[in-house]
Write an enzyme that holds these catalytic residues in place. Structure first.
Site, mmCIF file in Angstrom:
data_model
loop_
_atom_site.group_PDB
_atom_site.id
_atom_site.type_symbol
_atom_site.label_atom_id
_atom_site.label_comp_id
_atom_site.label_asym_id
_atom_site.label_seq_id
_atom_site.Cartn_x
_atom_site.Cartn_y
_atom_site.Cartn_z
ATOM 1 N N GLY A 70 0.807 -1.218 0.000
ATOM 2 C CA GLY A 70 0.000 0.000 0.000
ATOM 3 C C GLY A 70 0.839 1.266 0.000
ATOM 4 O O GLY A 70 0.510 2.251 -0.674
ATOM 5 N N CYS A 72 3.793 1.632 -1.262
ATOM 6 C CA CYS A 72 4.366 1.776 -2.603
ATOM 7 C C CYS A 72 3.333 2.351 -3.571
ATOM 8 O O CYS A 72 3.649 3.210 -4.402
ATOM 9 C CB CYS A 72 4.854 0.429 -3.129
ATOM 10 S SG CYS A 72 6.059 -0.396 -2.056
#
Length: 526
Positions: A70, A72
């Site tokens: 998430g 990233c």
């Protein structure tokens, strides 16, 4: 949400730990070359083109990511925007990305254990990449790369250039060194490379030493607030230390009293000062703004140990009031918070004199004041539900009941991981509601505080076994009803499972068909 939780814990997430991930192999026939291609201006890197990318780009900042991460996913737009900005400015810096779950050889080579991890490769050197230390937004990435691309500190040649530089920003740092090749000067350059949102300069000319009244190597902070200038002579024996100089700058770039606002919050929490003394007031109420004067005088005594912050309850600071159990009507009032464990301290009576404030702060630092613990009111039916609803006031009597084994979920209402396991916890409560010696319970840790238990992430699960010893066991295994039950039936531990013998592949290619793992981090950090 991050800002409203600021004093509950300034680091809301940031990295996702690596978990076991099953990666689908490349389809048969696909051959990767050393060709460099881009997605949204970001180089797509793998083991076949990584060396080429290093050889063609003097400065290459690489994000090692996982597709399911998430953090990233949230970084991706900012990373692409930063790549576009650097390209538009004709910067020598480029950005690239590596799917570390697919490119395991690269992930292992560079020791990637969490996502996203950003590393800077300079001049084609792949053996000593530099860890990224900037902010995770487009502006922060660009600033960090720009500082790395050019000299980290401007060389001041004469008094005129020095005057212009010092007047250019509200806060600037100048290192006066008689030898710019000295170890102390090199440490200064290193710090300047990391602290990218502060202008740095160096001076070695004798006329500049004379112009600023210096006779030895000195780091000077020039600011358009508070005392205006602060000098830190360089110890001829000890020299400079990177960590100490960095922290010095974090502290002294702040005003003695900071107002909590959107543009100051990063600096307030980035300073890493262990205690915050907060003055909650209504800036539009008659007479309240004048309380800053004694507050500011008291602040000077504790610089570097306690950060003094003014919070406008009718403005930007309204969002943090619930975490202190306050409403706008409580202003003006004072609170001190210890950042390592979020313990909050309140004066017996609000007295806004400089002496009273100094006395109170020193008493907290000396351990002579007990924290003020928040507690919600217990629901009327808290004890009749399958999952008992605990609050600060009732926690002690339930969790440490010597005749019960109590399993408690500490949660936050906004936590997605808590929401995902809510049904399993309710089912567990139903399963054990008629057991005389097992209690399933939950506590909203954002609204209730406990004297000897600090919660650092959500959900946190603790088991309190029956008996007089007041033991506490943290549960860290799978969050499903069957595993919870095994844990409870085995007295607060999980039975050892026999080792699983892997099945041989059923197809002739030797490939196991499976899907990539969908989620990573299973707890929201504060």
């Amino acid at each position: 949400l991050v800002l409203s939780l600021a004093w509950l814990g300034p680091a809301l997430g940031g990295e996702e730990e690596d978990e076991e991930v099953v990666v689908e192999e490349e389809e048969e026939g696909e051959v990767l070359s050393d060709e460099l291609r881009e997605e949204d201006g970001v180089l797509v890197l793998h083991e076949h083109n990584f060396a080429r990318a290093l050889s063609e780009h003097q400065l290459l900042l690489v994000e090692f990511y996982a597709p399911w991460c998430g953090h990233c996913q949230r970084l991706a737009p900012a990373f692409a925007q930063a790549a576009a900005t650097l390209r538009d400015e004709s910067s020598p810096g480029r950005l690239g990305k590596v799917d570390a779950t697919a490119q395991t050889a690269l992930a292992n080579e560079f020791g990637i254990t969490s996502y996203p991890t950003l590393k800077l490769f300079r001049d084609g050197n792949r053996t000593h990449p530099l860890a990224y230390t900037g902010r995770m937004d487009a502006k922060g990435i660009v600033s960090w790369m720009q500082r790395r691309a050019g000299p980290s500190a401007t060389l001041l040649q004469d008094p005129d250039t020095a005057t212009t530089f010092i007047g250019s920003q509200d806060f600037v740092v100048v290192g006066f060194f008689k030898d710019l090749e000295s170890k102390a000067a090199q440490v200064f350059y290193e710090v300047a490379g990391d602290v990218v949102d502060v202008p740095f300069a160096v001076a070695e000319a004798a006329e500049l030493f004379e112009a600023y009244g210096l006779s030895a190597d000195t780091v000077c902070l020039f600011k358009k607030f508070d005392e205006g200038r602060t000098d830190f002579p360089v110890d001829p024996e000890q020299g400079l230390d990177v960590a100490e100089l960095t922290q010095l700058l974090r502290v002294h770039r702040l005003e003695l009293v900071m107002e909590f606002a959107n543009e100051t919050s990063d600096h307030i929490f980035g300073a890493k000062i262990p205690h915050h003394m907060l003055l909650f007031l209504n800036k539009s109420a008659p007479g309240q703004l004048e309380l800053r004067d004694d507050f500011r005088v008291a602040a000077g005594t504790f610089r570097g140990k306690v950060l003094f912050v003014m919070v406008d309850v009718a403005g930007y600071g309204a969002n943090v009031l619930p975490f202190f159990g306050l409403t706008p009507a409580d202003a003006p009032t004072l609170r001190l918070i210890k950042m390592e464990n979020n313990r909050k301290y309140q004066m017996d009576q609000d007295s806004f004199s400089e002496v009273a404030i100094r006395t109170f702060v020193q008493a907290v630092l000396d351990g002579k004041v007990k924290p003020r613990l928040l507690s919600a009111e217990p629901p009327e039916d808290w004890d009749s539900r399958p999952v008992k609803v605990l609050v600060g006031k009732t926690f002690e009597q339930v969790a440490y009941d010597e005749t019960k084994n109590v399993f408690v979920k500490f949660y936050a209402p906004w936590c997605s991981h808590c929401q995902a396991m809510a049904a399993a916890w309710e089912e567990l409560g139903e399963r054990y509601k008629d057991h005389e010696d097992i209690v399933i319970a939950e506590l909203d840790a954002t609204a209730n505080e406990l004297e000897n238990i600090t919660i650092h992430g959500f959900p946190t699960l603790h088991y309190f076994p029956a008996g007089p010893d007041r033991k506490m066991v943290e549960y860290k295994s799978a969050r499903d009803v069957e595993t919870f039950s095994k844990f409870l039936e085995n007295g607060g531990t999980l039975p050892e499972e026999p080792p699983v013998v892997p099945k041989p592949p059923e197809n002739s290619t030797g490939r196991e068909e499976s899907s990539p793992l969908g989620t990573a981090e299973s707890r929201d950090e504060l």
